[in-house]
Scaffold this active site. Sequence first.
Site, PDB file in Angstrom:
ATOM      1  CE  LYS A 125      41.312  37.586  46.213  1.00 12.92           C
ATOM      2  NZ  LYS A 125      42.461  36.639  46.037  1.00 12.92           N
TER       3      LYS A 125
ATOM      4  CB  ALA B  95      45.249  49.593  44.030  1.00 12.45           C
ATOM      5  CG  PHE B  96      40.698  47.317  39.750  1.00 10.84           C
ATOM      6  CD1 PHE B  96      40.507  46.441  40.811  1.00 10.84           C
ATOM      7  CD2 PHE B  96      39.817  47.261  38.675  1.00 10.84           C
ATOM      8  CE1 PHE B  96      39.470  45.528  40.801  1.00 10.84           C
ATOM      9  CE2 PHE B  96      38.767  46.351  38.657  1.00 10.84           C
ATOM     10  CZ  PHE B  96      38.601  45.472  39.731  1.00 10.84           C
TER      11      PHE B  96
ATOM     12  CG  ASP C  96      45.684  28.816  43.733  1.00 15.65           C
ATOM     13  OD1 ASP C  96      45.650  27.997  42.804  1.00 15.65           O
ATOM     14  OD2 ASP C  96      44.851  29.741  43.858  1.00 15.65           O
TER      15      ASP C  96
ATOM     16  CD  GLU D 133      47.104  38.517  34.732  1.00 17.40           C
ATOM     17  OE1 GLU D 133      47.071  39.703  34.315  1.00 17.40           O
ATOM     18  OE2 GLU D 133      46.173  37.991  35.366  1.00 17.40           O
TER      19      GLU D 133
END
Length: 522
Positions: free
Chosen positions: A232, A336-337, A404, A409
Site C-alpha cells: 500500500k 506478508a501474504f 471500516d 475472515e
Amino acid sequence: MILKYRYLLGGLAVWATLSTASILYFSFTNLRYDVVSGDDESPSRVLYAAHLPAARKRLNKSNYNYSYSNNLSPDVDQLTEKDMFVNPVHVNVNRNPKTKKTVMKNGMFQPNYTDMNVDMFLRTLSKQDKAVLRVNNSREHYPSYLKQIREKPEKRNSPRLPSYKKYTGSTHWETFHKGIRQDSLYDPDDPVIEALLKDISLLPITDVEQKEGGTQLKLIITFEDDGQTLFKPMRFSRDTETLPNHFYFSDYERHHAEIAAFHLDRILGFYRIPPTTGRTVNMTSELKQTANHKLQKTFFISPVNNLCFTGSCSYYCDSGHAICGNPDMLEGSFAAFLPPTKMASRKTWRNPWKRSYSKHRKAYWEVYDDLCEKVRNRPPYNSGRRLLDLMDLAVFDFLQGNLDRHHYETFVDFGNDTFLLHLDNGRGFGKQTHDELSCLAPVTQCCLVRKSTFLKLVKFYLGPDSLSSLMRRSMVADPASPVLTELHMDALDRRVVKILSVLADCVHKGKSISKVIVDDKI
C-alpha cells in the site's frame, strides 16, 4: 397650558425609558453573575432551568445514545443540574479523561491519563476478587507480564494447518506459513518473524502487479525467493487527517496505519495480523521496470518531474489521485501474504456490527441497542470463543480509530473455534484528537470483554509501561519510523482509559463482574 403639559408628559416618558433600561441592565448583569456563580436561589437559574427540557430533547435525538462514565459521554439525563450550570452555553457531553501528571519520556513530555471512575472500579475489583484483577506488581514491565498471560500449555500444542504437516519448504515465508496455529498466526518468540520482516524490507523485487478488486490501489509484490506481499503506497504525510466531510467508506487508506496496526496487534498479544513493515522503493527500477504491461501504461511524469502512476480501481485511480514519488522514491507498507487458498482456504464472515456504507441510512445497531441479545443466540456466537473475539476486534479498532470493519475472515481448517484475522487496517489512525466511540458499540451493548484483554488494558493504565511507550519501542526499528505522530501516540493512552471506563460503567449499572469480564482461558 397645553404645551406645558405636553413637555411634562414627554419628560415622564424619557424618565420611564431610562428606568426600564437600568432595570434591564442590572437584571442582565445579575443573570450572568448568578449563572456563573451557581447561586441556587437566583431567579436566573429558574429562567435557565426552563430551557432544560428542550436541551434534553435536542441531545436525545441521537439514534444511538451511549451511557458512559462522567469522564466520557454521559447522556444528558445523567448530568446533574449543577453540572448543567457550570457552563450555561456549552454542556460538554464528551469529556476526556483527566491528565493525572506529566512525565518525561525520550526527552518529550507525555501525559498520563487517569479516570476517577476507573480507579474506583479497579479498587472494587481488587477487594471483591483478587483472582479477577491479577495485576499486583506495579513495577513489573509489560513484556514479562504479557508472557505470563500467554504461556499456557494448550496454546503451545494447538493444531497447525493440515496442508503444512508434511510441507518441506524452508524459506522464511514458508516457515511462517507452517507456523500458523489454531490460536494465532505466529508465535511471537519465533525468530523467523523478525527474519521475515528483514526479508520484506531488503530482498530485491522481481515482479509487480495490481491487486484486483477493492476501492483503492494496492500492488502485489513478488521477491526473488518467490515470497509475496501486499503493498500500500504512501499518499500523504503522517499528520494528514480524515477530512471532516468524508464518510468513512470514502476515506483514503494510509500505509502507516497498516504498519502501526501490526505493532499494536503484537503488543496486545493477539498475533492476528501478518508481519508488516515499511519500505522505501525506487519507482523506476523496482516498480515500473518489474510491473506488468497493464500497470506500466499508467506511469507518467508529473509537471514537477516526479514519477507517478494511477493503476486501475473504482476510486482514486486517476491523474487527480495519482501516486507520486519524490522524485521517484516512494514509501509504503508491505504485508506478508497468507498461505494460498489451495493450501489454507479462508471463510469470510459478515461483522454483525457492520456499518451501513450509505449516506442516507444507518445500520440497525446505530439506531437500536439490542443487537447483542440477537447475536448471542445464534451460531457461531452462541458458543465457543467467537463473541469474545469480536470484543477483541472492537477494542482493537477503537484503539486505532478504524471504522471500516465490515467483514472478517477465519481459516476453514480450524472450524469456528479459532481466531479472527485482523486484516485491512488502512483506514485506521485517521484522527488524532477524536475518539470514535461507535467502534466500541459491541463492548458497550454486550457489556463484555475477554479477561486476558482486560488485564492487558489495566496494565497499560497502571504502568509502568503505557501503551504509547510500548508502541514507540516496537516501531522505532521499522524502516518507515517514525510511523505515528505524537498526537496519535497520546490518543492510544487516552483510549485505553475510555475502554476501561465503559466496562466500569457496565458493572456500576449492576452487571455481574463474572458476566462482564469473562475468562475463556484464551
